[in-house]
Structure formats: C-alpha cells, structure tokens
Motif scaffolding. Structure first.
Motif, mmCIF file in Angstrom:
data_model
loop_
_atom_site.group_PDB
_atom_site.id
_atom_site.type_symbol
_atom_site.label_atom_id
_atom_site.label_comp_id
_atom_site.label_asym_id
_atom_site.label_seq_id
_atom_site.Cartn_x
_atom_site.Cartn_y
_atom_site.Cartn_z
ATOM 1 N N GLY A 54 0.838 -1.359 -0.128
ATOM 2 C CA GLY A 54 -0.106 0.027 0.000
ATOM 3 C C GLY A 54 0.668 1.355 -0.006
ATOM 4 N N LEU A 55 2.084 1.072 -0.053
ATOM 5 C CA LEU A 55 2.944 2.403 0.059
ATOM 6 C C LEU A 55 2.918 3.261 -1.286
ATOM 7 C CD1 LEU A 55 6.507 1.021 1.277
ATOM 8 C CD2 LEU A 55 4.938 2.576 2.348
ATOM 9 N N PRO A 56 2.828 4.537 -0.915
ATOM 10 C CA PRO A 56 2.639 5.405 -2.025
ATOM 11 C C PRO A 56 3.938 5.182 -3.283
ATOM 12 C CG PRO A 56 3.157 6.576 0.013
ATOM 13 C CD PRO A 56 3.086 5.420 0.285
ATOM 14 N N ASP A 57 5.075 4.847 -2.586
ATOM 15 C CA ASP A 57 6.295 4.616 -3.362
ATOM 16 C C ASP A 57 6.143 3.457 -4.359
ATOM 17 O OD1 ASP A 57 7.273 6.775 -2.052
ATOM 18 O OD2 ASP A 57 8.532 5.538 -0.680
ATOM 19 N N GLU A 58 6.847 3.390 -5.264
ATOM 20 C CA GLU A 58 6.906 2.091 -6.166
ATOM 21 C C GLU A 58 8.079 1.177 -5.531
ATOM 22 O OE1 GLU A 58 7.394 3.146 -10.196
ATOM 23 O OE2 GLU A 58 6.049 4.905 -9.736
ATOM 24 N N TYR A 96 8.560 -9.311 -6.942
ATOM 25 C CA TYR A 96 7.763 -8.680 -6.254
ATOM 26 C C TYR A 96 7.455 -7.291 -6.775
ATOM 27 C CZ TYR A 96 4.550 -6.165 -3.053
ATOM 28 O OH TYR A 96 3.675 -5.411 -2.533
ATOM 29 N N ALA A 97 6.351 -6.810 -7.067
ATOM 30 C CA ALA A 97 6.124 -5.349 -7.383
ATOM 31 C C ALA A 97 5.022 -4.947 -6.581
ATOM 32 C CB ALA A 97 6.177 -4.833 -8.769
ATOM 33 N N ASN A 98 4.943 -3.845 -5.694
ATOM 34 C CA ASN A 98 3.502 -3.305 -5.177
ATOM 35 C C ASN A 98 2.875 -2.681 -5.887
ATOM 36 O OD1 ASN A 98 4.747 -0.845 -5.575
ATOM 37 N ND2 ASN A 98 4.547 -0.348 -3.283
ATOM 38 N N VAL A 151 16.270 -4.683 -3.625
ATOM 39 C CA VAL A 151 14.966 -3.824 -3.629
ATOM 40 C C VAL A 151 15.237 -2.476 -3.942
ATOM 41 C CG1 VAL A 151 13.319 -2.998 -1.821
ATOM 42 C CG2 VAL A 151 14.579 -5.255 -1.595
ATOM 43 N N SER A 152 14.225 -2.064 -5.152
ATOM 44 C CA SER A 152 14.220 -0.587 -5.741
ATOM 45 C C SER A 152 13.344 0.089 -5.256
ATOM 46 C CB SER A 152 14.501 -0.658 -7.092
ATOM 47 O OG SER A 152 15.769 -0.908 -7.460
ATOM 48 N N VAL A 153 13.430 1.091 -4.530
ATOM 49 C CA VAL A 153 12.139 1.893 -4.200
ATOM 50 C C VAL A 153 12.231 3.092 -5.074
ATOM 51 C CG1 VAL A 153 11.029 3.169 -2.217
ATOM 52 C CG2 VAL A 153 12.134 1.178 -1.941
ATOM 53 N N VAL A 154 10.909 3.364 -5.763
ATOM 54 C CA VAL A 154 10.971 4.548 -6.605
ATOM 55 C C VAL A 154 10.171 5.713 -6.142
ATOM 56 C CG1 VAL A 154 10.412 5.348 -9.104
ATOM 57 C CG2 VAL A 154 11.451 3.064 -8.422
#
Lengths: 126, 556
Positions: B208-212, B225-227, B301-304
């Motif tokens: 549910g994060l606003p980030d990707e 996985y991708a949120n 893990v990449s957070v965009v």
C-alpha cells in the motif's frame, strides 16, 4: 579615436558612486559626472556631452538600457558609446547588451584598481 | 479377490462334505463292533477321527493358501513403515549419531538444506552445525542419553554461513540390554515458512506504499514482487510480472547504466545506491539496496519515489537564496571596492596594523563573494539554467591543462601535481569548461589538504565502460563522520587543517551536480592518516554512440 576624458556615470547606489569616483579619479584621471537616476542623467546629458556612458543596469524607475535607448533618440548625443555595470552576471543579459552595441559589460563587484584600465581598453577597441 | 473368496468357500464346502462322507463311511462300517470295542475302541476311533479331520483341515487350509493373507498383512505393514520412513526422509532433515555423539549418517535433505557433503560431517560432533554452541549440544545429549525425547527449536549454521531455523526431535535408541545405543535427530526446516510469513507481513505493508517497490533477483533481475504502484507503472499483474525481468522494461543503454549504478551495492562497496531520473511524468528518485531474507536469499529492492514536490521546494529555496545572493553583490561591490582602495594606499597611507586589518577584511569579503558566486552557479546548475555544451573531450588533454592551470595554486600550497602518463586518449562526451571546473575544484582541495612537499597524483583509469579520473592526495583523509554528507551543500570537514583559507563548502556540491549532468558519478576513497582519492567516472565516447538518439527512460 580621441582620448577618453568625460564620463557620465549613473548608479542608484550612492556608495557605488563614491567608490567609482575614487577609482576613476584617484587611480585614473577622468572628468566624471555622476547621477543617482536615469531621469537626472537624461536631463543633463546634452549639457555634459560625455565621451562615454557608464550605466548601472538594474535601477528603479529607469534601467540603464532604457536610459541608453532614450539618449540614443537625442540627435546631439545619439552616438555616445555605453559601458554597462551589472550585478547580474547572467550571460543572456551580457550577450543581449553586447548585441545591442554596448562597448563592454562590467560585472559587480569590480576591482576599483583596474576599472579605469578596463574602461580604457574597451574605449580603445572602438 | 472374488476369485480367491470363491475358491476358499469351495474348499471349505469340500472339506465339510469329505468329513461328513468319511465319518458316515467309518461309522457304518464299524458300527457293529463299536460297542464291542468299548471305551478303548471309542478313544481309538476318536483319535483316528481327530487326526483325519485335522488332516483334512490342514489340506483344506493349504488349498485355501492361508499364508497369502498373512503375507499381505505383513507387506502392507512393511509398505506403511516404508512410506512413513520415506515421508520422514523426504520432509525432514535426518541424522543418526554414534554412542559417542558423533554423526554416523545423514540423509539427502541434510545435505541439501545445510550444504555439507556427508563426508564433511560424518564422524564430527553435531555441535559444528549449531549456530552458536553455548553448551546447547551437551544439554540436548544429556536429555537424550537419559532415555528421554528432546524437542525444541534450533538454529543451525549452513555451510555457506546462513542460518537455518529448525524444529528438532531427537529420539534415543537402546540396545537389547537397555544400553543407550544412539540417537536419531529429525529436523524440520522452518526458515522457508518463516520467510514466507515475513514476506507476507512485509508485502502487506509494502503493497500500500505510495512509493513504487520492486523486488528482484540480483543476478538475473527476475522480478519477485512489485507493489500496487509498481504494477500500475509497469501495467502488469503480479502473475505476469513473475515471469519477467526488470530489465525487460529498460532499453539496452538503460540496462547498462543501471547495472553500473547498482554495481557498488552488489559488491558491498555501498549500502544503498541513489539515482535521480527525469521521467516524462516528473522527476523520480530510485533507491536500491540489497536485502537478505530470513532464508538467506538475496534480493535487490528498488524504491522509486516521486521527488517532484521536493524538487519544487528545493527550487524555491535555491531561487530565494539566489535572489538574496544577487542582492549581496551590490553591497559587496562597495565593501570590496573600499577595502581594495585602502589596501592599495591611493586614499592615504595606513599604519601597519590598520593595513593588516584591512587585508583581513578584504580577504573575507573575497570569500563572501566566492560563496555568493558558488550559490549562483549551483542554482543555475540545479534549475537547468546552466546549459552543458557537450562535445567530444579528451580527458587526458583536459587533465594536463588542469595541472598547468592550477600549478600556481599548487606552488602556493607547496605541493605539485603529477600527471600519470597515458598512451591512449580518453574520449568522453562532455562540456570541457564545466569538467575543468570539477577538476580545478578537486585539485585545489587536494592541494589545500596535502602536506607540504608532497605530490598529488592525477591519473585516468580505464574502467571498461567508463573512464575514471582520479585525484590522489597524501592528506589527512576524511573522518568517518564527514563521509556521508561530503557532497552536500555547505559541508566542510571540521578538525582538519587546511593550509590556506577555507573554501565555500559548495565546491563538491557543484562538482557532483556537474558530473551528474554528464550522467556520470563522483565519489572518493579515503583512509584517515593516509590520504584520499577523489574521482569521477564518465561513459566512454565510443560506447555512447549516437547519444542524442537515446530514448527517454521508460521505467524507473
């Protein structure tokens, strides 16, 4: 080109006027006429008949370039060359002024010890 | 089965008929003498009859193959035991130990889950596979040797060093004389279940994060996985994504650049890699780190994250700072001008003390102006107002020029620049003036912090896809606490003596910005007491090809 003698200097900052006067009169030997605003300078320009205009760019009321435009409309003094002084060191302003025929654009802060030489060098390029 | 049943029924009927027939025959044949024989005759007859019936029974039973049924029961029991053992063997980690506690045998699961070959553990004490043996092994052995079953959770050390959490049951075995013979250890691997549990919990939060958020294999880039927001960008469902690689969404150049970008994370050189990308939808920041799950599996893990708002705020801040800086230039003109006139003596002679004070004031007004100018440069770089006019540049030539141009400053600092010779030119696509600015900055820093008489080595290193330009000094090194923020604005290393006056604290921030605008990266290696090497890397020109035709970033 004749020797540069009379300069009409316009800047809205009194201290800059003072420093410039010191620089040009003590280090160099010019006949300097100073004014704190464009309209004052415009009123006196025909009487002073300077060899050169030394104009601050950013001034309230009438900017240096606006003053220059007005002077160029006066037949008697229309071809007096101009050197501009600006604190905004942006290339566009400099390039624009040069394109419009300005002899030189000096950036603030300038070195009072070499300002005279800088002006003379520009004058000699004419 | 029905056939067998019919056969046995028939046999029984036949036996019955036979007994009845024989009995009748005997009785009718012997009837007249039965009474004459008396009790002895009866007993004899009884015995004969019994034997005969027994014989018939045996015969009939043998016809009925009674041992087949028994064999079936035994076979079924054997099969059940075999399957149970098989199931246990398949599902659990089994090991048997000798009376002295050393391992006697291990099953295939033991080998697979823990990574030890049988010969590496057989004959060794089981404590070698315990995560930390603080007497745990002795306690377990104590319980088991008393004939009790030991049950509990254990943490075992796999051969590659990762931790395997197991649920363990250890059964003692005794010989016929009741002596403790050996023990069987049966272990169930809980790591997988724990990892799944952890993953579920984590994913629920991450989803549910606003980030990707993208989680993928570090080697193959296969997506794990991708949120929700990640899937929205990629326009794929989770099932579709699981068969894909992250790099499927990149162009070839983007893949190359991204791999280079995360290299330091994979090698352990840095914990987190940060990348800013100008997207069609706005600027984003990509933070990538390496994650090691509870089961030891490595994932990237990449957070965009959108940095549009932050950029806007930064822009406002910089613009206002820039406005103030402009306003500062006019009074600075008067201050500097006045001091310069006094210092020169044209407005009258000064006492030596007054002259010294004027020099201090003039020097600091110079420094103030340098800060103001640097702020303006940084603002222009950040706002994109400062255009990079990039063309083919030979870094080798640029480095020599830089050494020459800064030689005077080096002499002032009593150091010298030494350019390492290089046979090949090092072509990049860059703005030579701006790159010169970066070099001058790194070189003046090195000169300021180097001990007098030392040399500063300037060299270019071939890094395969990139050229690395290095400035190596023998200075004091950068203390640990200053390393993180070194490239931030207004950062200066405290507690380190610089020879000349301090800089503006903006030099490295400007360098970083210029290098970033060249799609390169800038970093340093340092050792306190030994020196520092600052370097920047730019993509080789022959690799860039037609740079202008490079498509805009499609993802990330």
């Amino acid at each position: 080109m004749a020797e540069l003698k009379t300069i009409l200097h316009v800047d809205d900052d009194e201290d800059i006027l003072e420093i410039t006067r010191m620089a040009l009169q003590l280090v160099d030997n010019f006949d300097l006429h100073q004014f704190g605003s464009g309209p004052e300078a415009l009123a006196a320009v025909c009487e002073v008949k300077p060899d050169l205009l030394l104009l601050d760019v950013m001034m309230p009321g009438m900017t240096g370039p606006e003053l220059w435009d007005k002077v160029r409309e006066i037949p008697d003094v229309s071809d007096i060359p101009a050197i501009f002084v600006t604190a905004k060191a942006e290339n566009e302003i400099t390039d624009d002024l040069r394109a419009r025929g300005a002899l030189e654009v000096v950036t603030k802060p300038f070195d009072p010890m070499t300002l005279g030489a800088q002006i003379r060098a520009a004058w000699n390029r004419l | 089965m029905p056939k067998l049943k019919a056969l046995s029924s028939l046999t029984l009927v036949l036996s019955d008929v036979t007994i009845a027939f024989v009995l009748t025959l005997f009785l009718s044949a012997l009837a007249p003498d039965i009474e004459a024989l008396g009790s002895l005759g009866f007993i004899v007859l009884f015995v004969v009859m019994s034997s005969f019936v027994a014989l018939v029974t045996v015969v009939s039973l043998s016809f009925a193959k009674p041992n087949a049924a028994a064999k079936r029961v035994i076979a079924a029991r054997d099969l059940a035991i075999y399957l149970r053992e098989q199931a246990l063997n398949e599902h659990t980690i089994v090991s048997v130990s000798h009376p002295d506690g050393t391992i006697a045998a291990v099953n295939q699961n033991f080998v697979e889950k823990l990574g030890y070959a049988p010969e590496e553990v057989i004959g060794k004490m089981p404590s070698m596979i315990y995560w930390n043996d603080d007497g745990e092994f002795e306690r377990v052995r104590d319980v088991v040797s008393r004939g009790q079953i030991w049950k509990g959770h254990q943490r075992l050390r796999a051969k590659d060093g990762h931790c395997v959490t197991v649920e363990t049951t250890i059964l003692p075995r005794f010989d016929d004389n009741g002596h403790f013979e050996n023990s069987i250890s049966i272990r169930t691997d809980l790591s997988g279940a724990m990892a799944d549990g952890a993953e579920e919990g984590r994913n629920a939060v991450v989803e549910g994060l606003p980030d990707e958020v993208y989680i993928y294999d570090p080697e193959t880039f296969r997506l794990r996985y991708a949120n929700a927001n990640g899937r929205r960008r990629l326009r794929r469902t989770l099932d579709e994504l699981r068969g894909m690689n992250l790099t499927d969404f990149f162009t070839v150049q983007e893949t190359t650049r991204f791999k280079r970008h995360i290299g330091p994370v994979l090698s352990g050189e840095t914990d987190i890699a940060r990348l800013e990308i100008e997207n069609a939808a706005g600027p984003v920041e990509v933070l990538t780190h390496l994650d090691r799950g509870p089961n030891g599996r490595r994932s990237l893990v990449s957070v965009v994250r959108s940095i549009e708002e932050r950029r806007a705020a930064e822009a406002i801040k910089l613009t206002s700072v820039a406005t103030v800086s402009h306003e500062l230039r006019t009074p600075l003109t008067s201050i500097k001008g006045a001091l310069r006139l006094m210092e020169s003596g044209v407005v009258g002679a000064l006492s030596p003390e007054a002259a010294r004070m004027v020099t201090v004031a003039r020097r600091n007004s110079d420094r103030l102006l340098a800060i103001v100018n640097d702020i303006l440069v940084l603002e222009k770089l950040s706002s994109g107002e400062m255009e990079m006019s990039r063309r083919p540049v030979d870094l080798r030539e640029l480095l020599s020029e830089a050494a020459e141009a800064n030689a005077a400053f080096a002499a002032q600092c009593e150091v010298r620049f030494v350019v390492e010779g290089m046979r090949e030119p090092a072509w990049v696509h860059g703005d030579p003036d701006r790159l010169m600015q970066v070099l001058a900055n790194l070189m003046s820093n090195a000169a300021k912090f180097s001990p007098a008489g030392s040399g500063i080595l300037l060299r270019i290193v071939d890094r395969g896809e990139t050229w690395r330009v290095c400035v190596e000094d023998r200075g004091p090194g950068i203390p640990e606490e200053a390393r993180q923020t070194l490239f931030d604005s207004f950062t200066q290393v405290s507690g380190v003596d610089a020879k000349s006056q301090q800089g503006t604290g903006l030099g490295l921030a400007i360098c970083k910005e210029i290098v970033a605008r060249h799609d390169g990266h800038i970093a340093f290696e340092t050792e306190v007491g030994k020196g520092s090497t600052f370097y920047f890397e730019l993509e080789k020109l022959d690799r860039i090809g037609s740079a202008s035709e490079r498509p805009a970033a499609s993802v990330a």
